[in-house]
Write an enzyme that holds these catalytic residues in place. Sequence first.
Site, PDB file in Angstrom:
ATOM      1  N   ASN A   7       0.854  -1.186   0.000  1.00 49.00           N
ATOM      2  CA  ASN A   7       0.000   0.000   0.000  1.00 49.00           C
ATOM      3  C   ASN A   7       0.898   1.246   0.000  1.00 49.00           C
ATOM      4  O   ASN A   7       1.615   1.493   0.977  1.00 49.00           O
ATOM      5  CB  ASN A   7      -0.893  -0.038   1.242  1.00 49.00           C
ATOM      6  CG  ASN A   7      -1.866   1.102   1.264  1.00 49.00           C
ATOM      7  OD1 ASN A   7      -1.490   2.238   0.985  1.00 49.00           O
ATOM      8  ND2 ASN A   7      -3.110   0.826   1.579  1.00 49.00           N
ATOM      9  N   HIS A  10       1.041   5.831   1.879  1.00 53.46           N
ATOM     10  CA  HIS A  10       1.870   6.521   2.876  1.00 53.46           C
ATOM     11  C   HIS A  10       2.981   7.339   2.231  1.00 53.46           C
ATOM     12  O   HIS A  10       3.443   8.322   2.793  1.00 53.46           O
ATOM     13  CB  HIS A  10       2.414   5.495   3.865  1.00 53.46           C
ATOM     14  CG  HIS A  10       1.329   4.603   4.392  1.00 53.46           C
ATOM     15  ND1 HIS A  10       0.535   4.947   5.449  1.00 53.46           N
ATOM     16  CD2 HIS A  10       0.850   3.422   3.927  1.00 53.46           C
ATOM     17  CE1 HIS A  10      -0.371   4.007   5.642  1.00 53.46           C
ATOM     18  NE2 HIS A  10      -0.201   3.066   4.729  1.00 53.46           N
ATOM     19  N   HIS A  47      -5.325   3.849  -2.233  1.00 48.87           N
ATOM     20  CA  HIS A  47      -6.676   4.239  -1.821  1.00 48.87           C
ATOM     21  C   HIS A  47      -6.949   5.649  -2.332  1.00 48.87           C
ATOM     22  O   HIS A  47      -6.327   6.608  -1.864  1.00 48.87           O
ATOM     23  CB  HIS A  47      -6.734   4.181  -0.292  1.00 48.87           C
ATOM     24  CG  HIS A  47      -8.084   4.459   0.289  1.00 48.87           C
ATOM     25  ND1 HIS A  47      -8.343   4.330   1.632  1.00 48.87           N
ATOM     26  CD2 HIS A  47      -9.255   4.849  -0.266  1.00 48.87           C
ATOM     27  CE1 HIS A  47      -9.604   4.640   1.875  1.00 48.87           C
ATOM     28  NE2 HIS A  47     -10.178   4.973   0.732  1.00 48.87           N
ATOM     29  N   ARG A  49      -9.077   8.350  -1.892  1.00 50.71           N
ATOM     30  CA  ARG A  49     -10.110   8.798  -0.959  1.00 50.71           C
ATOM     31  C   ARG A  49     -10.907   9.944  -1.562  1.00 50.71           C
ATOM     32  O   ARG A  49     -10.408  10.728  -2.363  1.00 50.71           O
ATOM     33  CB  ARG A  49      -9.462   9.282   0.348  1.00 50.71           C
ATOM     34  CG  ARG A  49      -8.837   8.186   1.182  1.00 50.71           C
ATOM     35  CD  ARG A  49      -8.284   8.777   2.474  1.00 50.71           C
ATOM     36  NE  ARG A  49      -9.351   9.281   3.313  1.00 50.71           N
ATOM     37  CZ  ARG A  49      -9.827   8.649   4.390  1.00 50.71           C
ATOM     38  NH1 ARG A  49      -9.289   7.505   4.784  1.00 50.71           N
ATOM     39  NH2 ARG A  49     -10.800   9.164   5.091  1.00 50.71           N
ATOM     40  N   ARG A  53      -6.738  13.010   0.342  1.00 48.46           N
ATOM     41  CA  ARG A  53      -5.708  13.459   1.293  1.00 48.46           C
ATOM     42  C   ARG A  53      -4.323  12.908   0.971  1.00 48.46           C
ATOM     43  O   ARG A  53      -3.333  13.461   1.414  1.00 48.46           O
ATOM     44  CB  ARG A  53      -6.093  13.115   2.730  1.00 48.46           C
ATOM     45  CG  ARG A  53      -6.035  11.646   3.053  1.00 48.46           C
ATOM     46  CD  ARG A  53      -6.120  11.412   4.552  1.00 48.46           C
ATOM     47  NE  ARG A  53      -7.416  11.765   5.086  1.00 48.46           N
ATOM     48  CZ  ARG A  53      -7.932  11.213   6.185  1.00 48.46           C
ATOM     49  NH1 ARG A  53      -7.249  10.304   6.854  1.00 48.46           N
ATOM     50  NH2 ARG A  53      -9.121  11.555   6.624  1.00 48.46           N
ATOM     51  N   GLU A  74      -8.297   0.744  -3.575  1.00 47.24           N
ATOM     52  CA  GLU A  74      -9.217   0.801  -2.435  1.00 47.24           C
ATOM     53  C   GLU A  74     -10.123   1.999  -2.627  1.00 47.24           C
ATOM     54  O   GLU A  74      -9.663   3.093  -2.999  1.00 47.24           O
ATOM     55  CB  GLU A  74      -8.435   0.973  -1.131  1.00 47.24           C
ATOM     56  CG  GLU A  74      -7.614  -0.233  -0.758  1.00 47.24           C
ATOM     57  CD  GLU A  74      -6.811   0.023   0.506  1.00 47.24           C
ATOM     58  OE1 GLU A  74      -6.886   1.136   1.067  1.00 47.24           O
ATOM     59  OE2 GLU A  74      -6.081  -0.871   0.906  1.00 47.24           O
ATOM     60  N   THR A 105      -8.210   3.914   7.499  1.00 47.29           N
ATOM     61  CA  THR A 105      -9.468   3.177   7.459  1.00 47.29           C
ATOM     62  C   THR A 105      -9.621   2.439   8.781  1.00 47.29           C
ATOM     63  O   THR A 105      -8.917   1.478   9.042  1.00 47.29           O
ATOM     64  CB  THR A 105      -9.460   2.165   6.296  1.00 47.29           C
ATOM     65  OG1 THR A 105      -8.958   2.830   5.142  1.00 47.29           O
ATOM     66  CG2 THR A 105     -10.844   1.645   6.015  1.00 47.29           C
ATOM     67  N   GLU A 155     -11.272  -8.954   2.317  1.00 45.74           N
ATOM     68  CA  GLU A 155      -9.998  -8.668   2.971  1.00 45.74           C
ATOM     69  C   GLU A 155     -10.303  -8.549   4.455  1.00 45.74           C
ATOM     70  O   GLU A 155     -11.042  -7.648   4.875  1.00 45.74           O
ATOM     71  CB  GLU A 155      -9.367  -7.372   2.440  1.00 45.74           C
ATOM     72  CG  GLU A 155      -8.049  -7.061   3.149  1.00 45.74           C
ATOM     73  CD  GLU A 155      -7.294  -5.888   2.528  1.00 45.74           C
ATOM     74  OE1 GLU A 155      -7.320  -5.728   1.281  1.00 45.74           O
ATOM     75  OE2 GLU A 155      -6.681  -5.134   3.299  1.00 45.74           O
ATOM     76  N   HIS A 196      -4.009  -4.536   7.341  1.00 42.88           N
ATOM     77  CA  HIS A 196      -4.128  -3.374   8.234  1.00 42.88           C
ATOM     78  C   HIS A 196      -3.310  -3.594   9.497  1.00 42.88           C
ATOM     79  O   HIS A 196      -3.533  -4.537  10.239  1.00 42.88           O
ATOM     80  CB  HIS A 196      -5.567  -3.049   8.628  1.00 42.88           C
ATOM     81  CG  HIS A 196      -5.752  -1.564   8.869  1.00 42.88           C
ATOM     82  ND1 HIS A 196      -5.331  -0.945  10.008  1.00 42.88           N
ATOM     83  CD2 HIS A 196      -6.255  -0.591   8.075  1.00 42.88           C
ATOM     84  CE1 HIS A 196      -5.592   0.352   9.921  1.00 42.88           C
ATOM     85  NE2 HIS A 196      -6.143   0.599   8.755  1.00 42.88           N
TER      86      HIS A 196
HETATM   87  N1  PXP Z   1      -5.954  -2.769   3.641  1.00 42.27           N
HETATM   88  C1  PXP Z   1      -6.841  -1.747   3.687  1.00 42.27           C
HETATM   89  C2  PXP Z   1      -8.222  -1.996   3.160  1.00 42.27           C
HETATM   90  C3  PXP Z   1      -6.472  -0.484   4.167  1.00 42.27           C
HETATM   91  O1  PXP Z   1      -7.371   0.523   4.202  1.00 42.27           O
HETATM   92  C4  PXP Z   1      -5.154  -0.282   4.612  1.00 42.27           C
HETATM   93  C5  PXP Z   1      -4.732   1.055   5.136  1.00 42.27           C
HETATM   94  O2  PXP Z   1      -4.632   1.989   4.154  1.00 42.27           O
HETATM   95  C6  PXP Z   1      -4.255  -1.366   4.531  1.00 42.27           C
HETATM   96  C7  PXP Z   1      -4.691  -2.604   4.056  1.00 42.27           C
HETATM   97  C8  PXP Z   1      -2.820  -1.235   4.951  1.00 42.27           C
HETATM   98  O3  PXP Z   1      -2.766  -0.948   6.313  1.00 42.27           O
HETATM   99  P1  PXP Z   1      -1.390  -0.473   6.954  1.00 42.27           P
HETATM  100  O4  PXP Z   1      -1.033   0.818   6.312  1.00 42.27           O
HETATM  101  O5  PXP Z   1      -1.725  -0.342   8.398  1.00 42.27           O
HETATM  102  O6  PXP Z   1      -0.380  -1.547   6.675  1.00 42.27           O
END
Ligand code: PXP
Length: 251
Positions: A7, A10, A47, A49, A53, A74, A105, A155, A196
């Site tokens: 993901n 970040h 994602h 959004r 952001r 996402e 999320t 998921e 997550h």
């Molecule tokens: N899966 C989903 C659906 C998410 O919303 C997120 C967070 O953006 C993640 C996985 C990844 O989570 P993390 O950044 O805590 O590893």
Amino acid sequence: MLKLGVNIDHVATLREARFRGRTVGEPDPVEAALVCERAGAHGITAHLREDRRHIQDRDVLALRQRIATRLNLEMALVPEIVEIALRVRPDIVCLVPERREEVTTEGGLDVVGQREAVSAISRRMKAAGIEVSLFIGPEPAQIEAAAAAGAPFIELHTGAYADRFLEGHGAEAELERLEKGAELARRLGLRVNAGHGLTVRNLPALLARVSHMEELNIGHSLVAGALSTGLEASVKAFLGVMGGYRLGPRP
Ligand code: PXP
């Protein structure tokens, strides 16, 4: 083989902290995605959004054009984003809840309460050749509703497990919920991803307990680790931990 989806939201969060509202700026999430792929990641997750952001529309377009692995978009159940997804055609969309005030999320999707909307979006995505995954907590009612909504994937939200692990108590109960959730999903014919809050420290216990997982989506800890080890090494560290997963993942 258990797959890793990185993901890269970040990376965009860091860029937007300095360059919000501009079409230039570093770090570039697309370049980061390419590094992750070179390091062995099996897919890239982003994602888009409603509040934009972190990931911007142009990032999603560039990811679609430039990455060689799978793109997992996402998205919330928002008409504007649904139309973008249908235009961009990611390999898979993961439907997530979205609240403006949240840091990330925070909860799973309420499929029980939004069955009609989830089914309608799933049908449109399927017709466009896009797979669908529903980001839900390991609650039996939500898993059953996900199967009824016709999504091929769920998921499982591992955030509660990650939080209890950090606090040093209660992780065992969360592992049990995830284990049972994955078993139920499989019995109902669903394919199971998870994500997550996953880290190289909390992953081993999850992998030892929860069967049937095909892909993990990991962002924050992997990108945070990159600040000290580099992105490639951080991806490889996660892949190293995941490589031992043999507990009945589905093909
Ligand atoms: N899966 C989903 C659906 C998410 O919303 C997120 C967070 O953006 C993640 C996985 C990844 O989570 P993390 O950044 O805590 O590893």
